[in-house]
Design a protein around this motif. Structure first.
Motif, PDB file in Angstrom:
ATOM      1  N   VAL A  79       0.836  -1.216   0.000  1.00 14.59           N
ATOM      2  CA  VAL A  79       0.000   0.000   0.000  1.00 14.59           C
ATOM      3  C   VAL A  79       0.866   1.260   0.000  1.00 14.59           C
ATOM      4  O   VAL A  79       0.823   2.051  -0.941  1.00 14.59           O
ATOM      5  CB  VAL A  79      -0.963   0.008   1.202  1.00 14.59           C
ATOM      6  CG1 VAL A  79      -1.857   1.252   1.149  1.00 14.59           C
ATOM      7  CG2 VAL A  79      -1.805  -1.257   1.237  1.00 14.59           C
ATOM      8  N   SER A 129      -4.600  -5.309   1.487  1.00 15.38           N
ATOM      9  CA  SER A 129      -3.578  -4.469   0.870  1.00 15.38           C
ATOM     10  C   SER A 129      -3.803  -4.342  -0.630  1.00 15.38           C
ATOM     11  O   SER A 129      -3.567  -3.275  -1.224  1.00 15.38           O
ATOM     12  CB  SER A 129      -2.178  -5.024   1.162  1.00 15.38           C
ATOM     13  OG  SER A 129      -1.917  -6.214   0.437  1.00 15.38           O
ATOM     14  N   ALA A 153      -6.694  -2.060  -1.421  1.00 14.62           N
ATOM     15  CA  ALA A 153      -6.242  -0.675  -1.300  1.00 14.62           C
ATOM     16  C   ALA A 153      -5.533  -0.223  -2.570  1.00 14.62           C
ATOM     17  O   ALA A 153      -5.760   0.896  -3.054  1.00 14.62           O
ATOM     18  CB  ALA A 153      -5.316  -0.530  -0.094  1.00 14.62           C
ATOM     19  N   GLN A 154      -4.684  -1.073  -3.127  1.00 13.67           N
ATOM     20  CA  GLN A 154      -4.012  -0.725  -4.373  1.00 13.67           C
ATOM     21  C   GLN A 154      -5.009  -0.470  -5.499  1.00 13.67           C
ATOM     22  O   GLN A 154      -4.880   0.501  -6.253  1.00 13.67           O
ATOM     23  CB  GLN A 154      -3.067  -1.855  -4.794  1.00 13.67           C
ATOM     24  CG  GLN A 154      -1.766  -1.940  -4.036  1.00 13.67           C
ATOM     25  CD  GLN A 154      -0.875  -3.015  -4.629  1.00 13.67           C
ATOM     26  OE1 GLN A 154      -1.287  -4.160  -4.796  1.00 13.67           O
ATOM     27  NE2 GLN A 154       0.351  -2.649  -4.955  1.00 13.67           N
TER      28      GLN A 154
END
Length: 241
Positions: A110, A153, A156-157
Motif C-alpha cells: 500500500v 492491501s 487498497a491498491q
C-alpha cells in the motif's frame, strides 16, 4: 485498416520490485523495445540491461522512492510510465499471520504504491501524459480465506489506482490495475509465508512473462482509450466467490 499502437522506444519507465519475478520480466521486455529504465528493488540487483538506472531501497520509505524517481528523471530527462510492482504476501488464517508480516504487507503493497505515484505523477503530467500500472491481485477483487491482510492491501491498491484514473484522466494519464491469480515466483516462499518451493500449489501457475506481456499490451494501446483493469487466472485455478 491499420491499427496504430504506441511505440515505446525512447519512453522512460520506473519499475519497483524490479530484481526478480514480474518486475524482472517486464524490465527485460521493455528494454528490448527501447524503453529507458529506472529500476528499484530491495537488493538493487543489476539485470545487465545497458543504460538502465538501478537503485536499492525500500519502497515503503518515501524519501528513498522520491530520490529514485528524481534520479531517473534527471538521468533520462522525463518519466512516462510508472509500474508499482513491488509486493509481499503472507498466507494463513487471520489470527496466525505474524504481525511483522502484516505490517510489511501494508508498508510495501500500500504505502509503496502511494510513494511511487506521489513521486512519479508530477513527472508524467509534465511529460504530457503517460501510464500508471499497478500489479495488484485477484485477492484485491475478492476477499479470500487465508489471505485477509494480503487481500486488504490489494483492495487498497486497486482503489488507489481507480481513484487516480478519475483524477488524472484529463491530464492524459492512464491508470490500470493488473489483477493476476497465481504466478510462479519466489513471492511468499521465504520466511514461513505460506508457500514452499516445489509445492503442489505452485504447479500450473502463470509465469512472470505472462504478466509482463499483458502489461506491455496495456502500455502499447492507442492513447484515445484506456484499460482500467485486467483480471487473469491460470487454467488450473478454480473460480473463487
Amino acid at each position: 485498416m491499420t491499427y496504430e499502437t504506441v511505440d515505446l522506444s525512447g519512453k522512460v519507465a520506473v519499475i519497483t520490485g524490479a530484481s526478480s519475478g514480474i518486475g524482472e520480466s517486464l524490465a527485460r521486455l521493455l528494454h528490448a523495445h527501447g524503453v529507458k529504465l529506472g529500476l528499484l528493488s530491495r537488493s538493487g540487483k543489476d539485470l545487465g540491461l545497458d543504460g538502465s538506472l538501478v537503485r536499492a531501497g525500500d519502497v515503503g520509505d518515501r524519501a528513498t522512492v522520491e530520490a529514485f524517481v528524481a534520479d531517473t528523471a534527471a538521468e533520462f530527462g522525463r518519466i512516462d510510465i510508472a509500474v508499482a510492482n513491488a509486493g509481499v504476501g503472507s498466507y494463513g488464517q487471520f489470527l496466525d499471520v505474524p504481525t511483522a508480516h502484516e505490517d510489511e504487507m501494508i508498508r510495501t503493497n500500500v504505502q509503496g504504491t502511494i510513494n511511487l505515484y506521489h513521486a512519479a505523477v508530477p513527472h508524467i503530467v509534465a511529460a504530457g501524459g503517460g501510464d500508471l500500472v499497478t500489479v495488484a491481485s485477484e485477492a484485491g477483487r475478492r476477499g479470500l480465506p487465508g489471505e485477509a491482510v494480503y487481500s486488504a492491501s490489494k483492495f487498497a491498491q486497486i482503489g488507489l489506482t481507480r481513484a487516480l484514473d478519475n483524477e488524472l484522466r484529463e491530464k492524459g494519464v492512464r491508470a490500470t490495475n493488473i489483477a493476476p491469480g497465481g504466478v510462479w515466483t519466489h513471492f511468499a516462499i521465504d520466511d514461513h509465508r505460506g508457500r514452499t518451493d516445489g509445492s503442489e500449489q505452485l504447479q500450473g501457475m502463470m509465469r512472470p512473462d505472462d504478466i509482463a506481456e499483458l502489461i506491455y499490451f496495456v502500455l502499447t494501446r492507442p492513447r484515445h482509450f484506456r484499460i482500467l483493469e485486467t483480471a487473469l487466472r491460470p487454467m488450473t485455478e478454480a473460480q473463487w466467490g
